[in-house]
Motif scaffolding. Structure first.
Motif, PDB file in Angstrom:
ATOM      1  N   THR A 109     105.433  17.333  32.784  1.00  0.00           N
ATOM      2  CA  THR A 109     104.431  17.530  31.742  1.00  0.00           C
ATOM      3  C   THR A 109     104.348  16.247  30.926  1.00  0.00           C
ATOM      4  O   THR A 109     105.368  15.639  30.611  1.00  0.00           O
ATOM      5  CB  THR A 109     104.838  18.701  30.825  1.00  0.00           C
ATOM      6  OG1 THR A 109     104.949  19.879  31.628  1.00  0.00           O
ATOM      7  CG2 THR A 109     103.819  18.920  29.722  1.00  0.00           C
ATOM      8  N   ALA A 110     103.143  15.831  30.586  1.00  0.00           N
ATOM      9  CA  ALA A 110     102.942  14.659  29.735  1.00  0.00           C
ATOM     10  C   ALA A 110     103.013  15.108  28.274  1.00  0.00           C
ATOM     11  O   ALA A 110     102.325  16.045  27.888  1.00  0.00           O
ATOM     12  CB  ALA A 110     101.588  14.030  30.032  1.00  0.00           C
ATOM     13  N   TRP A 111     103.855  14.454  27.514  1.00  0.00           N
ATOM     14  CA  TRP A 111     103.960  14.695  26.083  1.00  0.00           C
ATOM     15  C   TRP A 111     103.319  13.501  25.382  1.00  0.00           C
ATOM     16  O   TRP A 111     103.810  12.377  25.501  1.00  0.00           O
ATOM     17  CB  TRP A 111     105.415  14.828  25.648  1.00  0.00           C
ATOM     18  CG  TRP A 111     106.080  16.090  26.078  1.00  0.00           C
ATOM     19  CD1 TRP A 111     106.166  16.601  27.335  1.00  0.00           C
ATOM     20  CD2 TRP A 111     106.776  16.999  25.238  1.00  0.00           C
ATOM     21  NE1 TRP A 111     106.873  17.773  27.333  1.00  0.00           N
ATOM     22  CE2 TRP A 111     107.268  18.037  26.063  1.00  0.00           C
ATOM     23  CE3 TRP A 111     107.048  17.031  23.884  1.00  0.00           C
ATOM     24  CZ2 TRP A 111     108.000  19.100  25.552  1.00  0.00           C
ATOM     25  CZ3 TRP A 111     107.786  18.093  23.376  1.00  0.00           C
ATOM     26  CH2 TRP A 111     108.246  19.123  24.217  1.00  0.00           C
ATOM     27  N   GLY A 120     106.783  12.991  15.915  1.00  0.00           N
ATOM     28  CA  GLY A 120     105.656  13.621  15.245  1.00  0.00           C
ATOM     29  C   GLY A 120     105.034  14.722  16.079  1.00  0.00           C
ATOM     30  O   GLY A 120     105.590  15.179  17.079  1.00  0.00           O
ATOM     31  N   ALA A 121     103.876  15.140  15.642  1.00  0.00           N
ATOM     32  CA  ALA A 121     103.131  16.182  16.357  1.00  0.00           C
ATOM     33  C   ALA A 121     102.857  15.699  17.781  1.00  0.00           C
ATOM     34  O   ALA A 121     102.855  14.494  18.046  1.00  0.00           O
ATOM     35  CB  ALA A 121     101.826  16.462  15.624  1.00  0.00           C
ATOM     36  N   TYR A 122     102.642  16.637  18.694  1.00  0.00           N
ATOM     37  CA  TYR A 122     102.425  16.244  20.094  1.00  0.00           C
ATOM     38  C   TYR A 122     101.506  17.239  20.791  1.00  0.00           C
ATOM     39  O   TYR A 122     101.329  18.368  20.354  1.00  0.00           O
ATOM     40  CB  TYR A 122     103.752  16.141  20.841  1.00  0.00           C
ATOM     41  CG  TYR A 122     104.580  17.398  20.796  1.00  0.00           C
ATOM     42  CD1 TYR A 122     104.387  18.426  21.708  1.00  0.00           C
ATOM     43  CD2 TYR A 122     105.550  17.563  19.815  1.00  0.00           C
ATOM     44  CE1 TYR A 122     105.139  19.588  21.650  1.00  0.00           C
ATOM     45  CE2 TYR A 122     106.309  18.717  19.748  1.00  0.00           C
ATOM     46  CZ  TYR A 122     106.098  19.727  20.672  1.00  0.00           C
ATOM     47  OH  TYR A 122     106.830  20.882  20.605  1.00  0.00           O
ATOM     48  N   ASP A 123     100.923  16.769  21.860  1.00  0.00           N
ATOM     49  CA  ASP A 123     100.162  17.613  22.777  1.00  0.00           C
ATOM     50  C   ASP A 123     100.870  17.597  24.116  1.00  0.00           C
ATOM     51  O   ASP A 123     101.368  16.550  24.549  1.00  0.00           O
ATOM     52  CB  ASP A 123      98.734  17.079  22.969  1.00  0.00           C
ATOM     53  CG  ASP A 123      97.817  17.438  21.825  1.00  0.00           C
ATOM     54  OD1 ASP A 123      97.729  18.636  21.504  1.00  0.00           O
ATOM     55  OD2 ASP A 123      97.195  16.523  21.264  1.00  0.00           O
ATOM     56  N   LEU A 124     100.918  18.757  24.773  1.00  0.00           N
ATOM     57  CA  LEU A 124     101.466  18.858  26.121  1.00  0.00           C
ATOM     58  C   LEU A 124     100.300  18.868  27.094  1.00  0.00           C
ATOM     59  O   LEU A 124      99.349  19.626  26.917  1.00  0.00           O
ATOM     60  CB  LEU A 124     102.281  20.139  26.274  1.00  0.00           C
ATOM     61  CG  LEU A 124     103.430  20.320  25.302  1.00  0.00           C
ATOM     62  CD1 LEU A 124     104.130  21.657  25.554  1.00  0.00           C
ATOM     63  CD2 LEU A 124     104.425  19.178  25.429  1.00  0.00           C
ATOM     64  N   VAL A 125     100.374  18.000  28.090  1.00  0.00           N
ATOM     65  CA  VAL A 125      99.282  17.923  29.058  1.00  0.00           C
ATOM     66  C   VAL A 125      99.828  18.232  30.441  1.00  0.00           C
ATOM     67  O   VAL A 125     100.638  17.500  30.997  1.00  0.00           O
ATOM     68  CB  VAL A 125      98.622  16.519  29.054  1.00  0.00           C
ATOM     69  CG1 VAL A 125      97.489  16.463  30.062  1.00  0.00           C
ATOM     70  CG2 VAL A 125      98.139  16.160  27.661  1.00  0.00           C
ATOM     71  N   TRP A 126      99.393  19.354  30.942  1.00  0.00           N
ATOM     72  CA  TRP A 126      99.702  19.777  32.308  1.00  0.00           C
ATOM     73  C   TRP A 126      98.365  20.121  32.932  1.00  0.00           C
ATOM     74  O   TRP A 126      97.728  21.087  32.537  1.00  0.00           O
ATOM     75  CB  TRP A 126     100.637  20.976  32.303  1.00  0.00           C
ATOM     76  CG  TRP A 126     101.007  21.413  33.674  1.00  0.00           C
ATOM     77  CD1 TRP A 126     100.454  22.448  34.375  1.00  0.00           C
ATOM     78  CD2 TRP A 126     101.973  20.837  34.524  1.00  0.00           C
ATOM     79  NE1 TRP A 126     101.027  22.545  35.608  1.00  0.00           N
ATOM     80  CE2 TRP A 126     101.979  21.554  35.724  1.00  0.00           C
ATOM     81  CE3 TRP A 126     102.850  19.765  34.402  1.00  0.00           C
ATOM     82  CZ2 TRP A 126     102.808  21.243  36.789  1.00  0.00           C
ATOM     83  CZ3 TRP A 126     103.669  19.458  35.455  1.00  0.00           C
ATOM     84  CH2 TRP A 126     103.647  20.204  36.626  1.00  0.00           C
ATOM     85  N   GLY A 127      97.873  19.314  33.833  1.00  0.00           N
ATOM     86  CA  GLY A 127      96.534  19.511  34.382  1.00  0.00           C
ATOM     87  C   GLY A 127      95.529  18.775  33.521  1.00  0.00           C
ATOM     88  O   GLY A 127      95.766  17.659  33.081  1.00  0.00           O
ATOM     89  N   THR A 128      94.439  19.429  33.215  1.00  0.00           N
ATOM     90  CA  THR A 128      93.356  18.790  32.475  1.00  0.00           C
ATOM     91  C   THR A 128      93.270  19.359  31.069  1.00  0.00           C
ATOM     92  O   THR A 128      93.272  20.564  30.885  1.00  0.00           O
ATOM     93  CB  THR A 128      92.013  19.022  33.200  1.00  0.00           C
ATOM     94  OG1 THR A 128      92.090  18.401  34.481  1.00  0.00           O
ATOM     95  CG2 THR A 128      90.857  18.438  32.422  1.00  0.00           C
TER      96      THR A 128
END
Length: 146
Positions: A109-111, A120-128
């Protein structure tokens, strides 16, 4: 004395001979120089886009980045920029300018983080992800996590 000098020369050649490949194998160096290949090497599984909905210019990233504005380029440090394919965001810094992302990695997973140094705050990117949420246009670092 002659043997010692020859041994030293051979040792120095061996050290210098291995210096170049280690630079080329540096993750920052590879992110900086190879992240704009259209379908980049298989290692480049994260693509950040300048606009929402996977639109605008993009940047491929293959390895963790401590700070999008300070990436080793082989001679110093430079910011990662969008690739320059003549669309929105062309040539702009990636830091604080990504709106959407795509992760094609099958294992990790891309953090994407708000601050440099994976903080700090983050988004998890799995797929699109058509639009980043916590890091929308406020993103400074990235790492892979399983």
């Amino acid at each position: 004395m002659k043997v010692a000098a020859t041994a030293a020369a051979v040792a120095m050649t061996a050290v210098l001979g291995t210096a170049s490949p280690s630079v080329a194998a540096d993750p920052d160096y590879e992110n900086y120089w190879f992240g704009c290949n259209i379908e980049s090497a298989n290692n480049f599984k994260l693509r950040l886009f300048y606009n929402s909905n996977l639109a605008g210019d993009y940047r491929n990233i293959g390895y963790a980045v401590w700070d999008f504005d300070s990436v080793a380029d082989g001679t110093g440090y430079s910011p990662l920029t969008y690739c320059g394919f003549r669309s929105a965001g062309s040539g702009q810094h990636v830091k604080n300018n990504a709106a959407s992302a795509r992760n094609t990695h099958s294992t990790y997973t891309a953090w994407i983080y708000y601050n440099s140094g994976y903080k700090g705050a983050y988004d998890l990117v799995w797929g699109t992800v058509n639009q980043l949420d916590a890091t929308y246009n406020e993103n400074a670092s990235f790492e892979w996590r399983s």
